[in-house]
Design an enzyme around this catalytic site. Structure first.
Site, PDB file in Angstrom:
ATOM      1  N   HIS A 137      41.815  44.110  43.594  1.00  0.00           N
ATOM      2  CA  HIS A 137      41.388  43.667  44.710  1.00  0.00           C
ATOM      3  C   HIS A 137      42.568  43.211  45.782  1.00  0.00           C
ATOM      4  O   HIS A 137      42.560  43.601  46.782  1.00  0.00           O
ATOM      5  CB  HIS A 137      40.400  42.380  44.806  1.00  0.00           C
ATOM      6  CG  HIS A 137      39.286  42.759  44.041  1.00  0.00           C
ATOM      7  ND1 HIS A 137      38.648  41.806  42.904  1.00  0.00           N
ATOM      8  CD2 HIS A 137      38.045  43.366  44.075  1.00  0.00           C
ATOM      9  CE1 HIS A 137      37.404  42.156  42.553  1.00  0.00           C
ATOM     10  NE2 HIS A 137      37.123  43.166  43.236  1.00  0.00           N
ATOM     11  N   LYS A 194      22.256  36.849  41.752  1.00  0.00           N
ATOM     12  CA  LYS A 194      23.033  37.205  40.616  1.00  0.00           C
ATOM     13  C   LYS A 194      23.951  35.936  40.291  1.00  0.00           C
ATOM     14  O   LYS A 194      24.536  35.179  40.852  1.00  0.00           O
ATOM     15  CB  LYS A 194      24.214  38.294  41.358  1.00  0.00           C
ATOM     16  CG  LYS A 194      24.758  39.076  40.402  1.00  0.00           C
ATOM     17  CD  LYS A 194      25.661  40.109  41.308  1.00  0.00           C
ATOM     18  CE  LYS A 194      27.029  40.435  40.302  1.00  0.00           C
ATOM     19  NZ  LYS A 194      27.481  41.470  41.175  1.00  0.00           N
ATOM     20  N   ARG A 246      38.201  53.332  42.749  1.00  0.00           N
ATOM     21  CA  ARG A 246      38.773  53.405  41.580  1.00  0.00           C
ATOM     22  C   ARG A 246      38.701  54.727  40.915  1.00  0.00           C
ATOM     23  O   ARG A 246      39.715  55.420  40.278  1.00  0.00           O
ATOM     24  CB  ARG A 246      38.351  52.507  40.302  1.00  0.00           C
ATOM     25  CG  ARG A 246      38.827  50.972  40.864  1.00  0.00           C
ATOM     26  CD  ARG A 246      37.964  50.171  40.042  1.00  0.00           C
ATOM     27  NE  ARG A 246      36.399  49.970  40.275  1.00  0.00           N
ATOM     28  CZ  ARG A 246      35.451  49.193  39.836  1.00  0.00           C
ATOM     29  NH1 ARG A 246      35.858  48.267  39.064  1.00  0.00           N
ATOM     30  NH2 ARG A 246      34.202  49.377  40.122  1.00  0.00           N
ATOM     31  N   SER A 306      35.815  43.048  37.944  1.00  0.00           N
ATOM     32  CA  SER A 306      35.806  41.520  37.589  1.00  0.00           C
ATOM     33  C   SER A 306      35.059  41.218  36.371  1.00  0.00           C
ATOM     34  O   SER A 306      35.049  40.507  35.447  1.00  0.00           O
ATOM     35  CB  SER A 306      35.040  40.832  38.679  1.00  0.00           C
ATOM     36  OG  SER A 306      35.835  40.982  39.986  1.00  0.00           O
TER      37      SER A 306
HETATM   38  O1  PNS Z   1      32.433  43.306  44.918  1.00  0.00           O
HETATM   39  P1  PNS Z   1      30.971  44.066  44.806  1.00  0.00           P
HETATM   40  O2  PNS Z   1      29.651  42.886  44.185  1.00  0.00           O
HETATM   41  O3  PNS Z   1      30.946  45.175  44.422  1.00  0.00           O
HETATM   42  O4  PNS Z   1      30.746  44.005  46.522  1.00  0.00           O
HETATM   43  C1  PNS Z   1      29.390  44.387  46.946  1.00  0.00           C
HETATM   44  C2  PNS Z   1      29.173  44.293  48.489  1.00  0.00           C
HETATM   45  C3  PNS Z   1      29.271  42.922  48.887  1.00  0.00           C
HETATM   46  C4  PNS Z   1      30.512  45.057  49.230  1.00  0.00           C
HETATM   47  C5  PNS Z   1      28.088  44.852  48.628  1.00  0.00           C
HETATM   48  O5  PNS Z   1      26.913  44.525  47.861  1.00  0.00           O
HETATM   49  C6  PNS Z   1      27.521  44.435  50.117  1.00  0.00           C
HETATM   50  O6  PNS Z   1      28.051  44.911  51.172  1.00  0.00           O
HETATM   51  N1  PNS Z   1      26.290  43.666  50.029  1.00  0.00           N
HETATM   52  C7  PNS Z   1      25.883  43.121  51.263  1.00  0.00           C
HETATM   53  C8  PNS Z   1      24.577  43.731  51.577  1.00  0.00           C
HETATM   54  C9  PNS Z   1      24.694  44.776  52.269  1.00  0.00           C
HETATM   55  O7  PNS Z   1      25.047  44.988  53.599  1.00  0.00           O
HETATM   56  N2  PNS Z   1      24.211  45.844  51.610  1.00  0.00           N
HETATM   57  C10 PNS Z   1      24.414  47.354  52.132  1.00  0.00           C
HETATM   58  C11 PNS Z   1      23.130  47.810  52.681  1.00  0.00           C
HETATM   59  S1  PNS Z   1      23.593  49.673  53.073  1.00  0.00           S
END
Ligand code: PNS
Length: 158
Positions: A17, A41, A90, A127
């Site tokens: 990250h 979560k 990745r 993570s």
């Molecule tokens: O580190 P992560 O958990 O892979 O991050 C995922 C994240 C936070 C980038 C993603 O889950 C997100 O953008 N969540 C907010 C809800 C949202 O906007 N979802 C997308 C709808 S298309």
């Protein structure tokens, strides 16, 4: 002002990250690291702890700021006048997942997504794997910032 957001859960931040955040900070005037508040979560670190950690480990980048958000990422982008999202890729399976999200986000709002290849040194990192290794006493030094390494040992010791 060219702005971009690096979103994620960051529970905890890894060196993968941090590499993406640092490279974004060299390309953009302002990088907002946005931490998702996800009540569904369970997490090892609270959102506020994660923010504090992120602020500490990104302090060498004056153009990086850290915020939390809930709901849709594109709404956060609109509210903060951020036109683009940076996502690290990745492996090919990341791309499958991220492409759909990028296209949905664009369709919802016009917010662009830019994919940045992860440094190969960190392409196996996540993570959840870091937490699993640390939980069973494995050595995660070099995979996460030193501060996170210490906090993982403290948090998972008991
Ligand atoms: O580190 P992560 O958990 O892979 O991050 C995922 C994240 C936070 C980038 C993603 O889950 C997100 O953008 N969540 C907010 C809800 C949202 O906007 N979802 C997308 C709808 S298309």
């Amino acid at each position: 002002m060219r702005r971009v957001v690096c979103p994620g859960s960051f529970d905890p931040i890894t060196n993968g990250h941090l590499d993406i955040i640092g490279r974004s900070a060299r390309l953009y005037d302002e990088v907002t690291v946005a931490v998702l508040i996800n009540v569904e979560k369970s997490s090892l670190f609270t959102v506020d702890e994660r923010i504090e950690i992120l602020q500490t480990v990104t302090k060498e980048y004056p153009n990086v700021k850290v915020r939390k958000f809930h709901g849709l990422l594109v709404d956060f982008c609109k509210q903060n006048d951020i036109p683009a999202i940076v996502k690290g890729i990745r492996v090919v399976s990341d791309f499958d997942y991220e492409l759909q999200m990028a296209q949905l986000n664009y369709r919802l709002s016009g917010v662009e997504t830019l994919f940045m290849p992860t440094n190969p040194e960190y392409s196996f990192l996540s993570s959840s794997r870091v937490k699993e290794i640390a939980r069973y006493g494995g050595d995660v030094s070099g995979l996460v910032p030193d501060l996170v390494h210490q906090l993982l040992i403290e948090r998972l010791r008991g």
